[in-house]
Scaffold this active site. Structure first.
Site, PDB file in Angstrom:
ATOM      1  N   GLY A  92      61.683 -51.843  56.532  1.00  0.00           N
ATOM      2  CA  GLY A  92      62.273 -53.060  57.104  1.00  0.00           C
ATOM      3  C   GLY A  92      63.669 -52.800  57.660  1.00  0.00           C
ATOM      4  O   GLY A  92      64.023 -53.286  58.737  1.00  0.00           O
ATOM      5  N   LYS A  93      64.470 -52.030  56.923  1.00  0.00           N
ATOM      6  CA  LYS A  93      65.826 -51.699  57.385  1.00  0.00           C
ATOM      7  C   LYS A  93      65.783 -50.826  58.642  1.00  0.00           C
ATOM      8  O   LYS A  93      66.591 -50.988  59.546  1.00  0.00           O
ATOM      9  CB  LYS A  93      66.602 -50.948  56.292  1.00  0.00           C
ATOM     10  CG  LYS A  93      67.293 -51.820  55.283  1.00  0.00           C
ATOM     11  CD  LYS A  93      68.209 -50.956  54.433  1.00  0.00           C
ATOM     12  CE  LYS A  93      68.746 -51.742  53.241  1.00  0.00           C
ATOM     13  NZ  LYS A  93      69.647 -50.907  52.416  1.00  0.00           N
ATOM     14  N   TYR A 152      68.659 -62.590  46.469  1.00  0.00           N
ATOM     15  CA  TYR A 152      69.291 -63.883  46.171  1.00  0.00           C
ATOM     16  C   TYR A 152      69.127 -64.889  47.315  1.00  0.00           C
ATOM     17  O   TYR A 152      69.674 -65.987  47.260  1.00  0.00           O
ATOM     18  CB  TYR A 152      70.781 -63.675  45.872  1.00  0.00           C
ATOM     19  CG  TYR A 152      71.029 -62.746  44.702  1.00  0.00           C
ATOM     20  CD1 TYR A 152      70.956 -63.203  43.390  1.00  0.00           C
ATOM     21  CD2 TYR A 152      71.313 -61.392  44.908  1.00  0.00           C
ATOM     22  CE1 TYR A 152      71.170 -62.347  42.316  1.00  0.00           C
ATOM     23  CE2 TYR A 152      71.530 -60.529  43.841  1.00  0.00           C
ATOM     24  CZ  TYR A 152      71.446 -61.013  42.549  1.00  0.00           C
ATOM     25  OH  TYR A 152      71.653 -60.164  41.479  1.00  0.00           O
ATOM     26  N   ASP A 153      68.370 -64.526  48.353  1.00  0.00           N
ATOM     27  CA  ASP A 153      68.192 -65.417  49.508  1.00  0.00           C
ATOM     28  C   ASP A 153      67.753 -66.839  49.126  1.00  0.00           C
ATOM     29  O   ASP A 153      68.217 -67.805  49.735  1.00  0.00           O
ATOM     30  CB  ASP A 153      67.178 -64.828  50.495  1.00  0.00           C
ATOM     31  CG  ASP A 153      67.753 -63.690  51.329  1.00  0.00           C
ATOM     32  OD1 ASP A 153      68.993 -63.534  51.357  1.00  0.00           O
ATOM     33  OD2 ASP A 153      66.964 -62.971  51.957  1.00  0.00           O
ATOM     34  N   ARG A 198      64.377 -45.388  52.620  1.00  0.00           N
ATOM     35  CA  ARG A 198      62.925 -45.307  52.804  1.00  0.00           C
ATOM     36  C   ARG A 198      62.366 -46.719  53.010  1.00  0.00           C
ATOM     37  O   ARG A 198      61.157 -46.913  53.004  1.00  0.00           O
ATOM     38  CB  ARG A 198      62.273 -44.615  51.597  1.00  0.00           C
ATOM     39  CG  ARG A 198      62.580 -43.129  51.564  1.00  0.00           C
ATOM     40  CD  ARG A 198      61.871 -42.367  50.454  1.00  0.00           C
ATOM     41  NE  ARG A 198      62.033 -40.927  50.631  1.00  0.00           N
ATOM     42  CZ  ARG A 198      63.102 -40.244  50.256  1.00  0.00           C
ATOM     43  NH1 ARG A 198      64.097 -40.860  49.663  1.00  0.00           N
ATOM     44  NH2 ARG A 198      63.184 -38.940  50.467  1.00  0.00           N
ATOM     45  N   ASN A 199      63.265 -47.685  53.188  1.00  0.00           N
ATOM     46  CA  ASN A 199      62.892 -49.085  53.412  1.00  0.00           C
ATOM     47  C   ASN A 199      62.567 -49.271  54.901  1.00  0.00           C
ATOM     48  O   ASN A 199      63.456 -49.256  55.745  1.00  0.00           O
ATOM     49  CB  ASN A 199      64.063 -49.979  52.978  1.00  0.00           C
ATOM     50  CG  ASN A 199      63.790 -51.462  53.185  1.00  0.00           C
ATOM     51  OD1 ASN A 199      63.075 -51.858  54.094  1.00  0.00           O
ATOM     52  ND2 ASN A 199      64.388 -52.269  52.339  1.00  0.00           N
ATOM     53  N   ASP A 211      75.457 -50.404  52.102  1.00  0.00           N
ATOM     54  CA  ASP A 211      75.400 -50.949  50.747  1.00  0.00           C
ATOM     55  C   ASP A 211      75.790 -52.406  50.866  1.00  0.00           C
ATOM     56  O   ASP A 211      76.682 -52.762  51.651  1.00  0.00           O
ATOM     57  CB  ASP A 211      76.351 -50.198  49.805  1.00  0.00           C
ATOM     58  CG  ASP A 211      76.078 -50.526  48.337  1.00  0.00           C
ATOM     59  OD1 ASP A 211      74.903 -50.822  47.999  1.00  0.00           O
ATOM     60  OD2 ASP A 211      77.019 -50.500  47.531  1.00  0.00           O
ATOM     61  N   SER A 212      75.099 -53.245  50.133  1.00  0.00           N
ATOM     62  CA  SER A 212      75.358 -54.675  50.272  1.00  0.00           C
ATOM     63  C   SER A 212      75.078 -55.404  48.972  1.00  0.00           C
ATOM     64  O   SER A 212      74.451 -54.860  48.067  1.00  0.00           O
ATOM     65  CB  SER A 212      74.493 -55.260  51.399  1.00  0.00           C
ATOM     66  OG  SER A 212      73.119 -55.076  51.106  1.00  0.00           O
ATOM     67  N   PHE A 265      64.468 -62.191  50.288  1.00  0.00           N
ATOM     68  CA  PHE A 265      64.318 -61.416  49.057  1.00  0.00           C
ATOM     69  C   PHE A 265      65.645 -61.482  48.322  1.00  0.00           C
ATOM     70  O   PHE A 265      66.621 -62.042  48.816  1.00  0.00           O
ATOM     71  CB  PHE A 265      63.897 -59.976  49.352  1.00  0.00           C
ATOM     72  CG  PHE A 265      64.850 -59.227  50.238  1.00  0.00           C
ATOM     73  CD1 PHE A 265      65.880 -58.479  49.687  1.00  0.00           C
ATOM     74  CD2 PHE A 265      64.735 -59.285  51.618  1.00  0.00           C
ATOM     75  CE1 PHE A 265      66.773 -57.790  50.499  1.00  0.00           C
ATOM     76  CE2 PHE A 265      65.618 -58.591  52.441  1.00  0.00           C
ATOM     77  CZ  PHE A 265      66.644 -57.853  51.871  1.00  0.00           C
TER      78      PHE A 265
END
Length: 200
Positions: A12-13, A157-158, A9-10, A72-73, A155
């Site tokens: 951006g993705k 750990y960037d 539901r993101n 998944d990342s 966002f």
């Protein structure tokens, strides 16, 4: 045009994968889970990125009757034996608390010397068809962890991750610059090639 569901539901993705599919000239109608309110969240009970992405893709393909894509990342830190890995989004205990996750990780690697702070972002993307057919691809970006967060564009750990060959964190890069090298961008571009072949 084949309809494909991205198991998120993101928005951006969804925008990112639509852009990649357009660049690869893959003519599909990509939609997110907001089009399917009856499909609930799929529990990520796998022990690897691949298991989790396949769980989500198969569940959404079965529930929607359409081809489904899931990913998944996470961040894998050498000094932490590859952790937080699949637990990246909930490393501090609660899901999606970026600041708490980042602060905990920085504390855990606080004593690790600068020459041993290697890490990589990993992404596994999966395509599942209602027939049960599945395809899995991976993408990686390697780099090092710095000691203080820098940048506000990313966002997770960037702000503490500097990719190899770069002097900036991924949170200091533009969205386009990050897309070009990101683990998710690499995985989605590889999957787009498969989708062009399988869904044609």
């Amino acid at each position: 045009m084949t309809r494909v569901v991205l198991a998120t539901r993101n928005t951006g993705k969804i925008v990112e994968l639509r852009r990649i599919l357009a660049e690869a000239r893959v003519p599909v109608d990509l939609v997110g889970l907001e089009e399917f309110p009856h499909i609930g969240e799929v529990a990520e009970t796998g022990l690897t990125f691949a298991e989790n992405s396949l769980l989500k893709a198969h569940a959404v393909a079965a529930a929607s009757g359409l081809p489904a894509v899931a990913d998944d990342s996470g961040l894998c830190v050498d000094a932490l034996n590859g952790m937080p890995g699949i637990f990246s989004a909930r490393w501090s205990g609660s899901h999606g608390d970026d600041k708490a996750n980042l602060d905990l990780l920085l504390a855990q690697v606080g004593d690790v010397p600068d020459g041993r702070r290697q890490a990589h972002f990993a992404c596994t993307a999966a395509l599942a068809l209602p027939s049960g057919e599945e395809h899995v691809v991976e993408g990686f970006v390697h780099g090092v962890l710095i000691r203080e967060p820098l940048g506000s564009n990313g966002f997770g750990y960037d702000p503490i991750f500097v990719p190899d060959g770069e002097t900036r964190t991924t949170a200091e890069m533009s969205a386009e610059e990050k897309d070009a090298i990101s683990h998710r961008g690499k995985a989605f571009r590889a999957l787009a090639l498969i989708m062009g072949r399988v869904l044609a």
